[in-house]
Design an enzyme around this catalytic site. Structure first.
Site, PDB file in Angstrom:
ATOM      1  N   CYS A   1       0.649  -1.182  -0.059  1.00 37.93           N
ATOM      2  CA  CYS A   1      -0.004  -0.069  -0.063  1.00 37.93           C
ATOM      3  C   CYS A   1       0.922   1.101  -0.054  1.00 37.93           C
ATOM      4  O   CYS A   1       1.866   1.532   0.840  1.00 37.93           O
ATOM      5  CB  CYS A   1      -0.918   0.225   1.300  1.00 37.93           C
ATOM      6  SG  CYS A   1      -2.055   1.692   1.452  1.00 37.93           S
TER       7      CYS A   1
ATOM      8  N   CYS B   1       0.534   3.478   3.112  1.00 40.16           N
ATOM      9  CA  CYS B   1       1.177   2.674   4.449  1.00 40.16           C
ATOM     10  C   CYS B   1       2.633   2.873   4.302  1.00 40.16           C
ATOM     11  O   CYS B   1       3.434   3.184   5.196  1.00 40.16           O
ATOM     12  CB  CYS B   1       1.059   1.263   4.231  1.00 40.16           C
ATOM     13  SG  CYS B   1      -0.752   0.707   4.970  1.00 40.16           S
TER      14      CYS B   1
ATOM     15  N   ASP C   1      -0.063  16.721  -0.952  1.00 36.93           N
ATOM     16  CA  ASP C   1      -0.417  15.819  -2.041  1.00 36.93           C
ATOM     17  C   ASP C   1       0.616  16.042  -3.141  1.00 36.93           C
ATOM     18  O   ASP C   1       1.261  17.094  -3.396  1.00 36.93           O
ATOM     19  CB  ASP C   1      -1.710  16.090  -2.644  1.00 36.93           C
ATOM     20  CG  ASP C   1      -2.194  15.123  -3.624  1.00 36.93           C
ATOM     21  OD1 ASP C   1      -3.295  14.584  -3.447  1.00 36.93           O
ATOM     22  OD2 ASP C   1      -1.528  15.046  -4.862  1.00 36.93           O
TER      23      ASP C   1
ATOM     24  N   GLY D   1     -13.608   7.787  -8.410  1.00 39.04           N
ATOM     25  CA  GLY D   1     -12.262   8.033  -8.928  1.00 39.04           C
ATOM     26  C   GLY D   1     -11.244   8.051  -8.011  1.00 39.04           C
ATOM     27  O   GLY D   1      -9.989   8.290  -8.202  1.00 39.04           O
TER      28      GLY D   1
ATOM     29  N   HIS E   1      -6.246   3.438   0.344  1.00 39.22           N
ATOM     30  CA  HIS E   1      -5.801   3.518   1.798  1.00 39.22           C
ATOM     31  C   HIS E   1      -6.924   4.845   2.055  1.00 39.22           C
ATOM     32  O   HIS E   1      -6.482   6.160   1.523  1.00 39.22           O
ATOM     33  CB  HIS E   1      -4.598   3.626   2.187  1.00 39.22           C
ATOM     34  CG  HIS E   1      -4.067   3.864   3.436  1.00 39.22           C
ATOM     35  ND1 HIS E   1      -3.111   3.305   4.208  1.00 39.22           N
ATOM     36  CD2 HIS E   1      -4.596   4.743   4.531  1.00 39.22           C
ATOM     37  CE1 HIS E   1      -3.191   3.776   5.411  1.00 39.22           C
ATOM     38  NE2 HIS E   1      -3.890   4.773   5.581  1.00 39.22           N
TER      39      HIS E   1
ATOM     40  N   HIS F   1      -8.480   8.249   2.948  1.00 48.03           N
ATOM     41  CA  HIS F   1      -7.617   9.313   3.077  1.00 48.03           C
ATOM     42  C   HIS F   1      -8.643  10.792   2.651  1.00 48.03           C
ATOM     43  O   HIS F   1      -9.585  10.342   1.804  1.00 48.03           O
ATOM     44  CB  HIS F   1      -6.467   9.622   1.941  1.00 48.03           C
ATOM     45  CG  HIS F   1      -7.110   9.489   0.783  1.00 48.03           C
ATOM     46  ND1 HIS F   1      -6.935   8.154   0.226  1.00 48.03           N
ATOM     47  CD2 HIS F   1      -7.152  10.276  -0.433  1.00 48.03           C
ATOM     48  CE1 HIS F   1      -7.357   8.115  -1.326  1.00 48.03           C
ATOM     49  NE2 HIS F   1      -7.513   9.318  -1.493  1.00 48.03           N
TER      50      HIS F   1
ATOM     51  N   HIS G   1      -8.982  14.564   1.592  1.00 46.63           N
ATOM     52  CA  HIS G   1      -8.543  15.714   0.813  1.00 46.63           C
ATOM     53  C   HIS G   1      -8.999  16.875   1.460  1.00 46.63           C
ATOM     54  O   HIS G   1     -10.332  17.224   1.674  1.00 46.63           O
ATOM     55  CB  HIS G   1      -8.957  15.558  -0.795  1.00 46.63           C
ATOM     56  CG  HIS G   1      -8.468  14.595  -1.535  1.00 46.63           C
ATOM     57  ND1 HIS G   1      -7.311  14.516  -2.507  1.00 46.63           N
ATOM     58  CD2 HIS G   1      -9.093  13.263  -1.639  1.00 46.63           C
ATOM     59  CE1 HIS G   1      -7.555  13.286  -3.014  1.00 46.63           C
ATOM     60  NE2 HIS G   1      -8.383  12.466  -2.522  1.00 46.63           N
TER      61      HIS G   1
HETATM   62  P1  5GP Z   1      -7.797   9.585  -4.706  1.00 49.95           P
HETATM   63  O1  5GP Z   1      -8.018   9.853  -6.214  1.00 49.95           O
HETATM   64  O2  5GP Z   1      -7.504   8.167  -4.290  1.00 49.95           O
HETATM   65  O3  5GP Z   1      -8.861  10.251  -3.784  1.00 49.95           O
HETATM   66  O4  5GP Z   1      -6.452  10.570  -4.299  1.00 49.95           O
HETATM   67  C1  5GP Z   1      -5.351  10.095  -4.283  1.00 49.95           C
HETATM   68  C2  5GP Z   1      -4.306  11.161  -4.123  1.00 49.95           C
HETATM   69  O5  5GP Z   1      -3.143  10.747  -3.747  1.00 49.95           O
HETATM   70  C3  5GP Z   1      -4.246  11.983  -5.433  1.00 49.95           C
HETATM   71  O6  5GP Z   1      -4.648  13.244  -5.283  1.00 49.95           O
HETATM   72  C4  5GP Z   1      -2.787  11.977  -5.732  1.00 49.95           C
HETATM   73  O7  5GP Z   1      -2.187  13.024  -6.339  1.00 49.95           O
HETATM   74  C5  5GP Z   1      -2.181  11.469  -4.493  1.00 49.95           C
HETATM   75  N1  5GP Z   1      -0.779  10.714  -4.465  1.00 49.95           N
HETATM   76  C6  5GP Z   1      -0.850   9.720  -5.208  1.00 49.95           C
HETATM   77  N2  5GP Z   1       0.523   9.278  -5.122  1.00 49.95           N
HETATM   78  C7  5GP Z   1       1.082   9.883  -4.184  1.00 49.95           C
HETATM   79  C8  5GP Z   1       2.479  10.021  -3.649  1.00 49.95           C
HETATM   80  O8  5GP Z   1       3.234   9.123  -3.817  1.00 49.95           O
HETATM   81  N3  5GP Z   1       2.600  10.879  -2.604  1.00 49.95           N
HETATM   82  C9  5GP Z   1       1.861  11.916  -2.199  1.00 49.95           C
HETATM   83  N4  5GP Z   1       2.194  12.779  -1.334  1.00 49.95           N
HETATM   84  N5  5GP Z   1       0.437  11.798  -2.973  1.00 49.95           N
HETATM   85  C10 5GP Z   1       0.322  10.939  -3.914  1.00 49.95           C
HETATM   86 ZN    ZN Z   2      -2.645   1.486   3.570  1.00 49.47          ZN
END
Ligand code: 5GP
Ligand code: ZN
Length: 115
Positions: A5, A8, A31, A94, A99, A101, A103
């Site tokens: 993950c 993680c 992010d 999307g 994991h 989170h 925003h």
């Molecule tokens: P989701 O689309 O799953 O709600 O958001 C995932 C978020 O994680 C995206 O905004 C993406 O830019 C961010 N993200 C993806 N990989 C990484 C990473 O390796 N480090 C950080 N800090 N953010 C990440």
């Molecule tokens: Zn995780």
């Protein structure tokens, strides 16, 4: 769930991460691909794939995540201009990282409804 993950691995500092907040329960970090001038993610240190997998009894953790995201937004000066807190959950949302989170987005005018 740790090795596979991404978040993680960030939590465990196996990958570089710009942490803005940390306590025993949650981690807040920038992010990597910000969608707004302020774009912070707040994760629980415990792995949950999404909101769908959070069991009953974790309400205080969920509330704490919202509280931390709100405090970060306030500290970044967004209380007056406003901000958005989002939890993408599942394919139609999307969600790309599985994991849980939160925003925190702010620092520009955000359109509504989201796409
Ligand atoms: P989701 O689309 O799953 O709600 O958001 C995932 C978020 O994680 C995206 O905004 C993406 O830019 C961010 N993200 C993806 N990989 C990484 C990473 O390796 N480090 C950080 N800090 N953010 C990440
Ligand atoms: Zn995780």
């Amino acid at each position: 769930m740790s090795e596979a993950c991404l978040f993680c691995r960030l939590r465990d500092r196996k990958l570089p991460v710009e942490v803005v907040y940390e306590d025993e329960e949650v981690l807040g970090f920038k992010d990597i691909n910000p969608k707004a001038p302020v774009h912070i993610l707040v994760i629980p240190k415990e792995h949950f794939t999404s909101l769908n997998e959070v069991p009953a009894g974790k309400e205080s953790l969920l509330g704490h995540m919202l509280r931390v995201a709100t405090k970060i937004g306030q500290e970044k000066g967004l209380a007056r201009t406003g901000y958005r807190i989002v939890i993408n959950t599942g394919p139609d949302s999307g969600q790309a990282v599985f994991h849980l989170h939160v925003h925190l987005l702010g620092g520009r005018r955000l359109s509504w409804p989201p796409g």
